[in-house]
Design a protein around this motif. Structure first.
Motif, PDB file in Angstrom:
ATOM      1  N   VAL A   1       5.203   5.730   5.401  1.00  0.00           N
ATOM      2  CA  VAL A   1       6.270   5.795   4.450  1.00  0.00           C
ATOM      3  C   VAL A   1       5.939   7.015   3.597  1.00  0.00           C
ATOM      4  CG1 VAL A   1       7.518   4.850   2.680  1.00  0.00           C
ATOM      5  CG2 VAL A   1       6.674   3.559   4.577  1.00  0.00           C
ATOM      6  N   TYR A   2       6.862   8.276   3.574  1.00  0.00           N
ATOM      7  CA  TYR A   2       6.709   9.135   2.800  1.00  0.00           C
ATOM      8  C   TYR A   2       7.180   9.059   1.328  1.00  0.00           C
ATOM      9  CZ  TYR A   2       7.701  13.807   0.380  1.00  0.00           C
ATOM     10  OH  TYR A   2       7.651  14.432  -0.526  1.00  0.00           O
ATOM     11  N   VAL A   3       6.144   9.102   0.393  1.00  0.00           N
ATOM     12  CA  VAL A   3       6.556   9.001  -1.091  1.00  0.00           C
ATOM     13  C   VAL A   3       6.372  10.400  -1.909  1.00  0.00           C
ATOM     14  CG1 VAL A   3       5.948   7.643  -3.186  1.00  0.00           C
ATOM     15  CG2 VAL A   3       5.686   6.659  -1.086  1.00  0.00           C
TER      16      VAL A   3
ATOM     17  N   ASN B   1      -0.153   5.820   4.196  1.00  0.00           N
ATOM     18  CA  ASN B   1       0.845   5.023   3.605  1.00  0.00           C
ATOM     19  C   ASN B   1       1.753   4.272   4.872  1.00  0.00           C
ATOM     20  OD1 ASN B   1       1.940   3.606   1.547  1.00  0.00           O
ATOM     21  ND2 ASN B   1       4.032   4.884   1.310  1.00  0.00           N
ATOM     22  N   LYS B   2       1.118   4.105   5.845  1.00  0.00           N
ATOM     23  CA  LYS B   2       1.839   3.400   6.832  1.00  0.00           C
ATOM     24  C   LYS B   2       2.943   4.056   7.553  1.00  0.00           C
ATOM     25  CE  LYS B   2      -0.204  -0.824   5.320  1.00  0.00           C
ATOM     26  NZ  LYS B   2      -0.017  -2.287   4.935  1.00  0.00           N
TER      27      LYS B   2
ATOM     28  N   THR C   1       1.426  10.357   4.036  1.00  0.00           N
ATOM     29  CA  THR C   1       2.511   9.360   4.777  1.00  0.00           C
ATOM     30  C   THR C   1       1.549   8.744   5.887  1.00  0.00           C
ATOM     31  OG1 THR C   1       4.099  11.163   4.272  1.00  0.00           O
ATOM     32  CG2 THR C   1       4.621   9.460   6.016  1.00  0.00           C
TER      33      THR C   1
ATOM     34  N   TYR D   1       4.624   2.363  11.598  1.00  0.00           N
ATOM     35  CA  TYR D   1       3.411   1.934  11.196  1.00  0.00           C
ATOM     36  C   TYR D   1       2.396   2.384  12.244  1.00  0.00           C
ATOM     37  CZ  TYR D   1      -0.285  -1.160   8.974  1.00  0.00           C
ATOM     38  OH  TYR D   1      -1.405  -1.744   8.400  1.00  0.00           O
TER      39      TYR D   1
ATOM     40  N   THR E   1      11.452   7.471  -1.794  1.00  0.00           N
ATOM     41  CA  THR E   1      10.465   7.085  -0.602  1.00  0.00           C
ATOM     42  C   THR E   1      11.533   7.185   0.610  1.00  0.00           C
ATOM     43  OG1 THR E   1      11.236   4.674  -0.479  1.00  0.00           O
ATOM     44  CG2 THR E   1       9.087   5.506  -1.853  1.00  0.00           C
ATOM     45  N   GLN E   2      10.974   7.440   1.683  1.00  0.00           N
ATOM     46  CA  GLN E   2      11.637   7.629   3.027  1.00  0.00           C
ATOM     47  C   GLN E   2      10.735   7.195   4.392  1.00  0.00           C
ATOM     48  OE1 GLN E   2      12.764  11.591   4.037  1.00  0.00           O
ATOM     49  NE2 GLN E   2      13.905  11.027   5.883  1.00  0.00           N
ATOM     50  N   ASP E   3      11.259   6.322   5.113  1.00  0.00           N
ATOM     51  CA  ASP E   3      10.466   5.908   6.412  1.00  0.00           C
ATOM     52  C   ASP E   3      10.533   6.902   7.389  1.00  0.00           C
ATOM     53  OD1 ASP E   3      10.148   3.501   5.254  1.00  0.00           O
ATOM     54  OD2 ASP E   3      11.793   2.520   6.174  1.00  0.00           O
TER      55      ASP E   3
ATOM     56  N   GLN F   1       0.182   5.418  -1.609  1.00  0.00           N
ATOM     57  CA  GLN F   1       1.190   4.444  -1.670  1.00  0.00           C
ATOM     58  C   GLN F   1       2.158   4.396  -2.836  1.00  0.00           C
ATOM     59  OE1 GLN F   1      -2.251   3.991  -1.383  1.00  0.00           O
ATOM     60  NE2 GLN F   1      -2.081   3.495   0.594  1.00  0.00           N
TER      61      GLN F   1
END
Length: 767
Positions: free
Chosen positions: A583-585, A580-581, A577, A614, A608-610, A430
């Motif tokens: 989302v790349y962090v 984290n649903k 990712t 989800y 971050t990047q979507d 996260q």
């Protein structure tokens, strides 16, 4: 003689005495004035007295406030007076300067005594004078005249210091500047190195031991055996002085003197201590940061002397558990590896000719620090290479500790290549915060780092990216079924120059499997069918968004089986990712940097990047859960391999007995040279790689040469310790399910062994 004449003579003597006294006073004043204006040598300015310049170590601090290590020229980290225990201060005053609190920098009584007895009854240097000497004067003066002028300068500087600072501040400065040797400059480094604790945690006898070193830090050093008697005697003399000055009672003195001299020696060099590989990687980060950031005066920061504080994301406990897990497993695995190679004439290499092995060793010689140093010194190539074939005394690595031996440097390279190595990283999906980083088994002997620097073939740990692409593109369910039969992608398709027909490592074919089963059992034929549906290019587009460098990966279908070379760092961040649903962090390990005054110079900002929806991320997680439910990762459960022989349980680390949901994937490369396991719970993702330094170093079969045996046990031991530690937050809950989930993730009639899944109608079967 008349009374009047006597009175006149006395008056004459009194006048002469006072004249002599005034002249002496004026002489002393003039000497001080001359010293003040630099007649006897340069004196410190007001600004220098206000801010004495000393080299300060840069400190690396964990997320939970522990010091992980330092970068330094001198290993000095200052502490404030209130961080010093009272008995430590008392020991110093009692031993070095009994009238410290009653003089103003110069002890007149002590000075007169020293002059009268020519120093035979002790010197006269006060703590303040000793500080002045350490900070601002040449400590190596020779000759009577030079020593006298230096003493005068000490007096002048001492009086200035007394005006500039409080008594407490002078005490703290003196403790912070003293060199206790063995890389311990200042009291904080000394307490950490000699006793493995912080200054405020010192007991009375430990304080006395350190204060004893002020007399002579070499001859009274408690570490070396030849000086231990000196150190003990001097420590006991410090205790006598403390009792004499009523800082302790006579009874306390006697009981403390009876105690043995005990240390907890904890060196603080780059090769020693915690997170050694991480500290080496952090240095690269800091060098880049320093190159781009200047001080207000335009000067660059100095990593080794500016006293920076680097606050990292690493958790000291998690790091300890990670290092312990790597050591425990690799020690056992290495025993098996040696046993399996004892009859192999080319061990540890497999399937190589002696000529090929010689090329590997020669390449390693030219990459060695010994070769590079000799080359830099101008030694000829022939002489350098000849030196590698001359036996010398050396220390070599072993899992039982460093071994003294005699061998040639060439043979030592061959010897160290026989050890399997490991890389491990753990992070919060996260936030991207890295909690543990183990780059190898021993930094002193194996410098090559295996978290971010090394890239190795990832095997089946790449397959989830293929499945995630199919779920995202085609909305496939984990219950979607495909036949486990040989499948060919013809030449010409996806740029293939010839037909591609992958086979299963188990050589088992014929059944119909769900995607969940196929991933759990790592079935190559079904994975080939899936990438045939998606195409390799979309898979690479996805993994690039997941933080993986794809510039050297060709878009061929074979990537589905894990042919790319990737790092542990890339794999853990990519898998995170999914947890984290979607989302790349971007992973990070530096949260902020402060200067020596506490001014924040750098603060981390998340990137971050979507990447995935989800739903797609959650469905991929459910696929990965199947691996630990009834696939190659099921040994994490308590029901696995109850009847294993003891030695196999030792190697695998069994039992773990995890009951909570775990999503993960093992990976095994061709010829059993690399073993992987990436495992996730909702708030922690951890990846492990194990293998030889060279790809030709490997096990001969899958009993030990698979990811489930080579890498997974490290993950299991690490996570087991984290769950047992109540202070470390790690989830044992289910992965959070999205609302209005449209893809079926639980397959009807699916047994724990993965057979007989019949949740989808036949039209899902693609022959």
């Amino acid at each position: 003689m008349t009374a009047k004449k006597k009175k006149t003579d006395q008056s004459k003597y009194i006048k002469k005495f006072w004249m002599l006294y005034v002249l002496l006073f004026l002489f002393v004043i003039s000497i001080f004035l001359l010293a003040s204006v630099g007649v006897f040598g340069k004196m410190p300015s007001f600004e220098q007295l206000e801010n004495p310049q000393t080299d300060l170590a840069t400190e690396i601090i964990s997320q939970d406030g522990k010091t992980l290590g330092k970068y330094f020229k001198q290993n000095r980290t200052p502490v404030d007076y209130d961080q010093l225990p009272k008995h430590l201060v008392n020991a110093l005053v009692a031993t070095e300067d009994e009238r410290y609190y009653s003089h103003s920098g110069i002890d007149a009584k002590g000075t007169l005594r020293a002059i009268a007895y020519l120093g035979s009854k002790g010197g006269a240097s006060t703590i303040t004078q000793q500080l002045a000497k350490q900070l601002f004067t040449d400590m190596n003066q020779t000759g009577l005249a030079n020593r006298l002028t230096q003493k005068i300068k000490e007096w002048v500087i001492a009086t200035r210091l007394e005006k500039q600072y409080t008594k407490d501040e002078i005490i703290a400065m003196y403790f912070n500047i003293f060199d206790f040797t063995r890389g311990a400059v200042g009291i904080r480094s000394a307490t950490r190195i000699y006793f493995g604790k912080e200054p405020q945690d010192l007991n009375i006898e430990e304080s006395a031991t350190l204060v004893a070193m002020f007399k002579n830090p070499v001859l009274c050093n408690p570490y070396r055996d030849i000086f231990k008697d000196n150190a003990l005697q001097r420590r006991n003399q410090v205790l006598v002085q403390m009792a004499r000055n009523e800082f302790i009672t006579e009874e306390e003195k006697d009981s403390l003197k009876a105690l043995p001299l005990e240390l907890n020696y904890t060196p603080e060099y780059q090769n020693d201590g915690q997170a050694t590989y991480f500290r080496a990687e952090l240095k690269k980060f800091m060098n880049n940061w320093i190159a781009e950031n200047h001080k207000e005066d335009g000067e660059l920061y100095n990593l080794y002397s500016d006293g920076l504080k680097i606050y990292t994301t690493l958790d000291a406990k998690a790091q300890t558990y990670a290092e312990n897990a790597v050591e425990a497993h690799m020690k056992n695995l290495q025993k098996v590896f040696f046993e399996k190679n004892k009859n192999n004439k080319t061990a540890p290499f497999r399937s190589l000719s002696q000529k090929e092995i010689d090329r590997i060793i020669d390449r390693s010689i030219k990459n060695s620090s010994r070769y590079k140093q000799m080359k830099k010194a101008g030694v000829s190539e022939d002489s350098i290479l000849a030196s590698f074939d001359k036996p010398i005394q050396m220390k070599v690595f072993s899992w039982e500790g460093k071994k003294d031996t005699i061998m040639t440097p060439r043979d030592s390279i061959y010897y160290h290549k026989s050890f399997l190595n490991a890389g491990m990283m753990s992070m919060r999906p996260q936030t991207g915060a890295i909690k543990a980083w183990v780059g190898g088994i021993d930094f002193e002997y194996f410098k090559y780092e295996h978290v971010q620097q090394a890239k190795r073939q990832v095997g089946s740990t790449f397959k989830p990216f293929v499945y995630a692409t199919a779920i995202d593109q085609l909305h496939l369910s984990p219950c979607y079924k495909l036949p486990n039969t040989k499948f060919t992608i013809p030449k010409g398709k996806f740029g293939l120059i010839k037909d591609w027909t992958p086979v299963n490592s188990s050589d088992d074919y014929g059944e119909i499997k769900t995607l969940k089963q196929a991933l759990a059992e790592s079935i190559n034929t079904i994975t080939a069918r899936v990438i045939d549906k998606t195409g390799p290019q979309p898979v690479l587009q996805l993994v690039q968004k997941l933080g993986i460098d794809t510039k050297n990966i060709e878009p061929y279908p074979s990537i589905a089986l894990g042919t790319p070379d990737l790092s542990v760092y890339e794999m853990v961040s990519a898998y995170s990712t999914f947890a984290n649903k979607g989302v790349y962090v971007e992973p990070y390990y530096v949260s902020r940097i402060e200067d020596k005054n506490g001014t924040v110079l750098y603060q981390h900002k998340s990137k971050t990047q979507d990447v995935l929806s989800y739903e797609t991320a959650y469905v991929t997680v459910k696929l990965l859960e199947g691996v630990t439910q009834y696939g190659s990762g099921q040994r994490l459960r308590g029901t696995w391999a109850k009847n294993l022989p003891h030695y196999k349980k030792a190697v695998t680390g069994y039992p773990y007995d995890f009951k909570n949901p775990i999503a993960g994937k093992t990976g095994t490369t061709q010829n059993q040279s690399d073993g992987w396991f990436i495992g996730m719970v909702p708030d922690l993702a951890t990846g492990v790689w194990v293998g030889g330094e060279d790809r030709s170093i490997r096990f001969t079969n899958l009993t030990y040469g698979q990811g489930a045996t080579m890498a997974l046990p490290i993950w299991g031991m690490y996570m087991k310790n984290l769950y047992q530690d109540e202070e470390f937050e790690v989830s044992a809950e289910e992965f959070e399910k999205p609302e209005n989930l449209s893809i079926q993730v639980e397959c009807d009639n699916e047994t724990k062994d993965g057979n007989n899944a019949t949740s989808q109608p036949d039209y899902n079967i693609d022959f």
